[in-house]
Scaffold this motif. Sequence first.
Motif, short mmCIF file in Angstrom:
data_model
loop_
_atom_site.label_atom_id
_atom_site.label_comp_id
_atom_site.label_asym_id
_atom_site.label_seq_id
_atom_site.Cartn_x
_atom_site.Cartn_y
_atom_site.Cartn_z
N LYS A 117 -6.19 -4.35 -9.38
CA LYS A 117 -5.67 -2.99 -9.35
C LYS A 117 -4.14 -2.97 -9.40
CE LYS A 117 -9.44 -0.75 -6.79
NZ LYS A 117 -9.81 -0.05 -5.52
N LEU A 118 -3.54 -3.86 -8.63
CA LEU A 118 -2.08 -3.92 -8.61
C LEU A 118 -1.55 -4.37 -9.97
CD1 LEU A 118 0.46 -3.60 -6.89
CD2 LEU A 118 0.19 -6.00 -6.21
N VAL A 177 -7.37 -19.88 -19.40
CA VAL A 177 -7.05 -18.57 -18.83
C VAL A 177 -8.21 -17.59 -19.03
CG1 VAL A 177 -5.48 -16.60 -18.91
CG2 VAL A 177 -4.58 -18.92 -19.11
N MET A 178 -8.86 -17.63 -20.17
CA MET A 178 -9.92 -16.68 -20.46
C MET A 178 -11.16 -16.92 -19.60
SD MET A 178 -8.57 -14.56 -22.41
CE MET A 178 -10.07 -13.58 -22.58
N ARG A 179 -11.21 -18.05 -18.91
CA ARG A 179 -12.32 -18.30 -17.98
C ARG A 179 -12.12 -17.57 -16.66
NH1 ARG A 179 -12.53 -24.86 -18.80
NH2 ARG A 179 -13.77 -24.92 -20.74
N ARG A 180 -10.93 -17.06 -16.41
CA ARG A 180 -10.65 -16.43 -15.12
C ARG A 180 -11.32 -15.06 -15.03
NH1 ARG A 180 -4.22 -17.78 -13.99
NH2 ARG A 180 -4.35 -20.02 -14.46
N PRO A 181 -11.82 -14.71 -13.85
CA PRO A 181 -12.48 -13.41 -13.68
C PRO A 181 -11.53 -12.26 -14.01
CG PRO A 181 -12.90 -14.84 -11.80
CD PRO A 181 -11.87 -15.53 -12.63
N GLY A 182 -12.02 -11.31 -14.78
CA GLY A 182 -11.24 -10.12 -15.09
C GLY A 182 -10.20 -10.31 -16.18
N MET A 183 -10.09 -11.50 -16.73
CA MET A 183 -9.07 -11.74 -17.75
C MET A 183 -9.54 -11.21 -19.10
SD MET A 183 -6.05 -12.74 -18.47
CE MET A 183 -5.61 -13.49 -16.89
N THR A 184 -8.61 -10.64 -19.83
CA THR A 184 -8.86 -10.17 -21.19
C THR A 184 -7.73 -10.68 -22.07
OG1 THR A 184 -7.57 -8.13 -20.92
CG2 THR A 184 -9.91 -8.05 -20.30
N HIS A 185 -7.93 -10.64 -23.37
CA HIS A 185 -6.88 -11.08 -24.29
C HIS A 185 -5.65 -10.17 -24.18
CE1 HIS A 185 -8.91 -14.34 -26.41
NE2 HIS A 185 -10.02 -13.61 -26.38
N GLU A 244 0.83 -1.21 0.00
CA GLU A 244 0.00 0.00 0.00
C GLU A 244 0.86 1.26 0.00
OE1 GLU A 244 -3.06 2.66 -0.06
OE2 GLU A 244 -3.16 0.50 -0.44
N ALA A 245 1.97 1.21 0.76
CA ALA A 245 2.86 2.38 0.82
C ALA A 245 3.49 2.66 -0.54
CB ALA A 245 3.95 2.14 1.87
N ARG A 246 3.84 1.62 -1.27
CA ARG A 246 4.50 1.80 -2.57
C ARG A 246 3.50 1.98 -3.70
NH1 ARG A 246 5.85 2.67 -6.76
NH2 ARG A 246 7.83 2.30 -7.87
N PHE A 247 2.31 1.35 -3.57
CA PHE A 247 1.28 1.41 -4.61
C PHE A 247 -0.05 1.83 -3.96
CE2 PHE A 247 4.36 -1.88 -5.75
CZ PHE A 247 4.76 -1.46 -7.02
#
Length: 207
Positions: free
Chosen positions: A79-80, A152-160, A63-66
Motif C-alpha cells: 500500500k505504501l 524480482v518477478m518471483r516476489r509476491p505482488g511484483m509486476t513489470h 500512518e499519520a503522513r500516509f
Amino acid sequence: MSHFKRPHLTLRRPFLLGLTGSIGMGKSTAAAMFEREGVPVFDADAEVHRLQGPGGTLVAAIEARFPGTTGPGGVDRQKLGALVLGNRHELAALEAIVHPAVAKAQRRFLARHRARDVVVLDIPLLFEKGGWRKVGAIAVVSAPAWMQTRRVMRRPGMTHARLKAIRRLQVPDRVKRARADFIIETGRPKSATHRQIRAIASCFRAR
C-alpha cells in the motif's frame, strides 16, 4: 572482481565497505556471505523492516503522513509503495521519516564495532542518496539483466510496471559497476561468489 582502486586511503578502524546493488542482484546473499567470513554487516533494509514492522517506532509517523498504510502487522509495504513509487514528493516525505532513524541505527552499529578492522554497510541506494561519499570502498553486487528480472518477478505482488518504476529510481547497473572498487558477480555458482567475498574480506584484515 575489480582491483581495489583507492590504495591511498588510510585503513582507519573500522574500515567502511559499502555494499550495494540494484534490486534482484543478490545483495542479501552477498551480505550473508560477508557475515560468514566474520565481517559485521549493517543491513539498512532490515533496519527499515524492523522500524516499520509490528511495534516499530516509525509506524505511527508513517500512518499519520500516509493514512491507511499500516495495520497490526506494521506498515503494509504494498500500500505504501503504491503511494510513493513514481511520486517524488510523497517519496521525499517518506524518506524524511525513515532516513534519520536508519542513520541513528547505523551510528549505534558503528559504535558497537569500532574495534573491528572492517565492517560492511549494506545500503541499496548507496549511490542514489550520496552514501558512497562516507565509505572507504564500494562493492557492487551484479548479475545479468535477465537473471535480475527473473528473480524480482518471483516476489509476491511484483509486476513489470512496478519493476520498471523501481529501476527508474536506481542508478543503472552498468554505472554502478563502473564506479565500483569491487564487483561481486552473483550470476554464477554461490561457491564462486563466496570465493570473491572471501578475497575482498582478506584485503582489510589487519596484517
